[in-house]
Structures are given as C-alpha cells and as structure tokens.
Design a protein around this motif. Structure first.
Motif, mmCIF file in Angstrom:
data_model
loop_
_atom_site.group_PDB
_atom_site.id
_atom_site.type_symbol
_atom_site.label_atom_id
_atom_site.label_comp_id
_atom_site.label_asym_id
_atom_site.label_seq_id
_atom_site.Cartn_x
_atom_site.Cartn_y
_atom_site.Cartn_z
ATOM 1 N N UNK A 121 0.782 -1.229 0.000
ATOM 2 C CA UNK A 121 0.000 0.000 0.000
ATOM 3 C C UNK A 121 0.813 1.278 0.000
ATOM 4 N N UNK A 122 2.120 1.185 -0.213
ATOM 5 C CA UNK A 122 2.965 2.391 -0.177
ATOM 6 C C UNK A 122 3.589 2.636 -1.552
ATOM 7 N N UNK A 123 3.562 3.873 -2.001
ATOM 8 C CA UNK A 123 4.298 4.293 -3.208
ATOM 9 C C UNK A 123 3.958 3.458 -4.439
ATOM 10 N N UNK A 124 2.697 3.153 -4.600
ATOM 11 C CA UNK A 124 2.269 2.330 -5.733
ATOM 12 C C UNK A 124 2.570 2.968 -7.081
ATOM 13 N N UNK A 125 2.302 4.254 -7.210
ATOM 14 C CA UNK A 125 2.553 4.924 -8.491
ATOM 15 C C UNK A 125 4.051 5.027 -8.753
ATOM 16 N N UNK A 126 4.830 5.342 -7.714
ATOM 17 C CA UNK A 126 6.282 5.441 -7.883
ATOM 18 C C UNK A 126 6.844 4.102 -8.354
ATOM 19 N N UNK A 127 6.305 3.021 -7.811
ATOM 20 C CA UNK A 127 6.786 1.688 -8.185
ATOM 21 C C UNK A 127 6.134 1.203 -9.480
ATOM 22 N N UNK A 128 5.280 2.037 -10.070
ATOM 23 C CA UNK A 128 4.558 1.663 -11.295
ATOM 24 C C UNK A 128 3.858 0.321 -11.127
ATOM 25 N N UNK A 129 3.349 0.110 -9.917
ATOM 26 C CA UNK A 129 2.574 -1.093 -9.673
ATOM 27 C C UNK A 129 3.394 -2.354 -9.413
ATOM 28 N N UNK A 130 4.724 -2.263 -9.528
ATOM 29 C CA UNK A 130 5.559 -3.442 -9.253
ATOM 30 C C UNK A 130 5.450 -3.791 -7.767
ATOM 31 N N UNK A 131 5.616 -5.062 -7.448
ATOM 32 C CA UNK A 131 5.615 -5.452 -6.040
ATOM 33 C C UNK A 131 6.927 -5.098 -5.338
ATOM 34 N N UNK A 132 7.855 -4.524 -6.097
ATOM 35 C CA UNK A 132 9.165 -4.164 -5.544
ATOM 36 C C UNK A 132 9.324 -2.652 -5.570
ATOM 37 N N UNK A 133 10.370 -2.170 -4.900
ATOM 38 C CA UNK A 133 10.639 -0.727 -4.907
ATOM 39 C C UNK A 133 12.161 -0.507 -4.967
ATOM 40 N N UNK A 134 12.569 0.490 -5.744
ATOM 41 C CA UNK A 134 13.979 0.858 -5.812
ATOM 42 C C UNK A 134 14.255 1.945 -4.782
ATOM 43 N N UNK A 135 15.295 1.766 -3.981
ATOM 44 C CA UNK A 135 15.625 2.717 -2.912
ATOM 45 C C UNK A 135 17.076 3.153 -3.016
ATOM 46 N N UNK A 136 17.281 4.451 -2.796
ATOM 47 C CA UNK A 136 18.644 4.975 -2.852
ATOM 48 C C UNK A 136 18.773 6.155 -1.907
ATOM 49 N N UNK A 137 19.889 6.219 -1.217
ATOM 50 C CA UNK A 137 20.213 7.355 -0.356
ATOM 51 C C UNK A 137 21.385 8.091 -0.991
ATOM 52 N N UNK A 138 21.124 9.247 -1.625
ATOM 53 C CA UNK A 138 22.186 9.921 -2.368
ATOM 54 C C UNK A 138 23.207 10.599 -1.457
ATOM 55 N N UNK A 139 24.440 10.679 -1.951
ATOM 56 C CA UNK A 139 25.513 11.360 -1.223
ATOM 57 C C UNK A 139 25.757 12.709 -1.874
ATOM 58 N N UNK A 140 24.909 13.658 -1.571
ATOM 59 C CA UNK A 140 25.103 15.016 -2.083
ATOM 60 C C UNK A 140 24.533 15.954 -1.035
ATOM 61 N N UNK A 141 25.286 16.980 -0.659
ATOM 62 C CA UNK A 141 24.806 17.841 0.429
ATOM 63 C C UNK A 141 23.454 18.487 0.141
ATOM 64 N N UNK A 142 23.204 18.869 -1.108
ATOM 65 C CA UNK A 142 21.914 19.505 -1.421
ATOM 66 C C UNK A 142 20.786 18.477 -1.362
ATOM 67 N N UNK A 143 21.026 17.284 -1.913
ATOM 68 C CA UNK A 143 20.009 16.229 -1.856
ATOM 69 C C UNK A 143 19.725 15.865 -0.396
ATOM 70 N N UNK A 144 20.784 15.756 0.387
ATOM 71 C CA UNK A 144 20.620 15.424 1.806
ATOM 72 C C UNK A 144 19.805 16.494 2.527
ATOM 73 N N UNK A 145 20.148 17.761 2.282
ATOM 74 C CA UNK A 145 19.419 18.853 2.945
ATOM 75 C C UNK A 145 17.951 18.842 2.525
ATOM 76 N N UNK A 146 17.690 18.612 1.254
ATOM 77 C CA UNK A 146 16.319 18.596 0.758
ATOM 78 C C UNK A 146 15.534 17.431 1.371
ATOM 79 N N UNK A 147 16.136 16.233 1.357
ATOM 80 C CA UNK A 147 15.436 15.059 1.890
ATOM 81 C C UNK A 147 15.183 15.212 3.389
ATOM 82 N N UNK A 148 16.144 15.796 4.094
ATOM 83 C CA UNK A 148 15.959 15.994 5.533
ATOM 84 C C UNK A 148 14.841 17.005 5.796
#
Ligand code: TXA
Ligand code: MG
Length: 330
Positions: A101-128
């Motif tokens: 029931x989480x992130x169905x559209x992001x996963x395009x309906x797949x039963x799996x999900x791709x996850x990544x934690x980027x190493x960039x100060x701007x990406x980190x600040x934005x995600x935080x």
C-alpha cells in the motif's frame, strides 16, 4: 525557476513544494533528479507527464538514510542490508520487496521498490527538510525527457523542461560529481542481479554482497535505464574501435562537416570542420563529463558522433553501458 541549492531558504521552499505535491529538480552525486513525494500518487503522476515517461516504468525512491527506507520496504533482506551498509549514502540503488500500500505509483505497480540514499549535500538537505514536513521519500528519475541524455547540471534540467515547466523549481548544486546514474542491484530474490552498472564496480558490489552478481534474466523487472536504446543525443552515435576510427576518418577526407569525434587518442589529420573532443583517460573523469559532452556535441548540430570504444576494464563498465545504449537509439 533556478534556486541556489546551498541557501537554506531555497531548501525550505523546495521542501514546502514537495510536501504540497509539486515537483522539484535537485542534484545528486550521480545526475539530477526530478522529484515528487513518493507517497502521493498524484504528485508522482506529474513526473511521468513532464518526462513523457511511459507508464509501467518504476521510479527510484530517494531516502535520507536507512531508517526512512524501512517505510517503503516490506523487509530489507540481509543482502540489501550489506549493500546499504557498504555504499549508502552513495551511487547504489537496491530493489527490494515493497511495503504494501505504499508508493504504488512510484513503483509503477511493481511489487518491488527501488531505494537509494544519495551522497550530495543539497540532496541530503532537501530530503531531511522534506522528512521534517512528513515526506519520508522522494521518487525521482533522472531529470531528462524519456530516452534522452541525463542532466548533470541545473542548466541541463532547464534545457530539458524549461519551456514546458517555467515554474519548476530547480535546485542548483553545480555539475554532478559522478555523472552517470547509480548502479542498480535487484535484491528481491536470493541472488543479487546487476540491473544497471554504475561507477561502483562489479567487484566492489560482489565483495560487499559476499556473493557473485547474476546477469538480468528474461523475467527481470522492467527498467527503462536498461532498455537497449536510451541516453540518446539527437545526433546518431556510433562506437568504433580506434583502428577503425582512424581508417574511417581517412576515407572520409574533407567530407566531414556534420561529424563529431570523441576519442582518447587524437586522430591525425582531422579534416577541418570535424568537431573533436578528447575522452579523458580516467573512467571517473570520462563518466563525469560524458552526458555534458554529448549535449555539447548536439549543440554543434552534428548529424553523427563517432566515439572511440572505451577500454575494456571493469571500471569502464558504466561508461561503456551508457554509450552502447546511446548508440542503439538511432
Ligand atoms: O543515479 C540515479 O539512479 C538517478 C538519480 C536521480 O538518483 N536516478 C535515475 O532514475 O537514474 P531513472 O528513473 O532514470 O532510472 C531508474 C531505473 C530505471 O531503469 C527503473 O526502471 C529502475 O531504476 N527501477 C526503479 N524501480 C525499479 C523496480 N522496482 N524494479 C526494477 N527496476 C526499477
Ligand atoms: Mg533516466
């Protein structure tokens, strides 16, 4: 609209926009991403619309660390944990079973999900900042139109979407350090599968996984970054072994006005009018500039780009992969 990624006010504004279901483009250490909150299907639909990405092609969800990954994964298998411990934050995406029931559209309906934690100060600040506003993850494909060359600078993002999305917020973090997309490892079965090579080498991934990587099989999940034709400039691109390149240029003589050459060696007697760029000798540098060079050569209006085949070493696999797919496009 271009925002200074290092200014706290820009981060707050971008995080507010994400929380409100708007799109934000942001830098990562690999390429720029076009983000939307992953838990909002309507927000994610805007990404597909703007990119022209066909439905059914799942997006990577970006998280600010392992704790947030737990929101999207049904469970993190030990294999995924080993890879996460070794490479996050960094240029590695793991595919795992999706929490129901989480992130169905992001996963395009797949039963799996791709996850990544980027190493960039701007990406980190934005995600935080987004997490503080209740956004646990940001779905983001590369910030380019479907099938085209990824964006490695904020200006590339504007080039791609500026005309159609004048109000798109683009956080400027300069040129991205790595330059090609993350390595994707499918950890949803017992055997890790390398779906897309990146700048982490097979050896590095296998050593952290503690087991060999398998090749994608027939039943592998659909991944546009792994389509035969992708990452394409407007010009046709051809890869040539260096001897061939030399011969082809001699045969061509002066009839070469619409040609660009990207090679490690400097071909002797290049006809005037041939645009030449030198491919760096180090794979990190070649990856860093690859997409910017393809865009620049396109700006020259050439019809054809001849690329000298990169070396065969494992550290060149990501660059070879992107060039092969760019060559398959025309
Ligand atoms: O470096 C990167 O990975 C960049 C930055 C922005 O993080 N992102 C990126 O996203 O390259 P994109 O959408 O251009 O490529 C994501 C790839 C696609 O090939 C997609 O199909 C695959 O990841 N992917 C995502 N979720 C998947 C899943 N559940 N199963 C299989 N493949 C998946
Ligand atoms: Mg992409």
């Amino acid at each position: 609209m271009l925002l200074d990624g290092l200014a706290p006010a820009s981060i707050a504004r971008a995080a507010d926009a994400l929380a409100a279901g708007e799109l934000v483009a942001f830098p990562t250490e690999t390429v720029y991403g076009l983000g939307a909150r992953a838990d909002d299907d309507a927000a994610v639909a805007k990404i597909f619309a703007l990119k022209g990405r066909p439905a059914g092609h799942p997006l990577i969800v970006h998280v600010d660390g392992r704790a947030h990954a737990d929101r999207f994964a049904a469970a993190l298998p030990p294999l995924a944990e080993r890879l996460i411990d070794a490479f996050w934050p960094g240029p590695l995406t793991v595919i795992v079973a999706r929490a129901s029931g989480v992130a169905g559209a992001a996963a395009a309906g797949q039963p799996t999900i791709g996850l990544r934690c980027p190493a960039h100060p701007v990406a980190h600040a934005l995600l935080a900042a987004a997490a503080e506003r209740g956004v646990a993850g940001v779905a983001a494909p590369s910030a380019n139109r479907f099938g085209r060359v990824s964006a490695t600078s904020a200006m590339h993002v504007i080039e791609e979407f500026g005309a159609d999305a004048t109000d798109l917020l683009v956080l400027d973090g300069g040129a991205t350090r790595i330059g090609i997309e993350s390595a994707i490892v499918d950890c949803s079965t017992d055997t890790p599968v390398l779906l897309r090579p990146g700048m982490l080498t097979r050896e590095q991934i296998e050593s952290a996984a503690g087991m060999p990587l398998a090749e994608p099989g027939i039943g592998a999940p659909r991944a546009p970054g792994t389509l035969a034709a992708h990452y394409a400039p407007r010009a046709r691109l051809r890869i040539m072994e260096s001897g061939m390149l030399r011969t082809a240029l001699q045969v061509l003589g002066s009839d070469s006005l619409k040609l660009a050459v990207y090679s490690r060696s400097i071909p002797s007697g290049l006809a005037p009018g041939v645009v030449h760029r030198r491919m760096p000798a180090r794979p990190e540098q070649a990856a860093h500039e690859l997409f910017a060079v393809l865009r620049e050569l396109d700006r020259h209006g050439v019809a054809l780009i001849w690329v000298e085949e990169p070396p065969s070493g494992p550290e060149w696999e990501g660059v070879r992969d992107r060039l092969r797919r760019a060559a398959a496009a025309a």
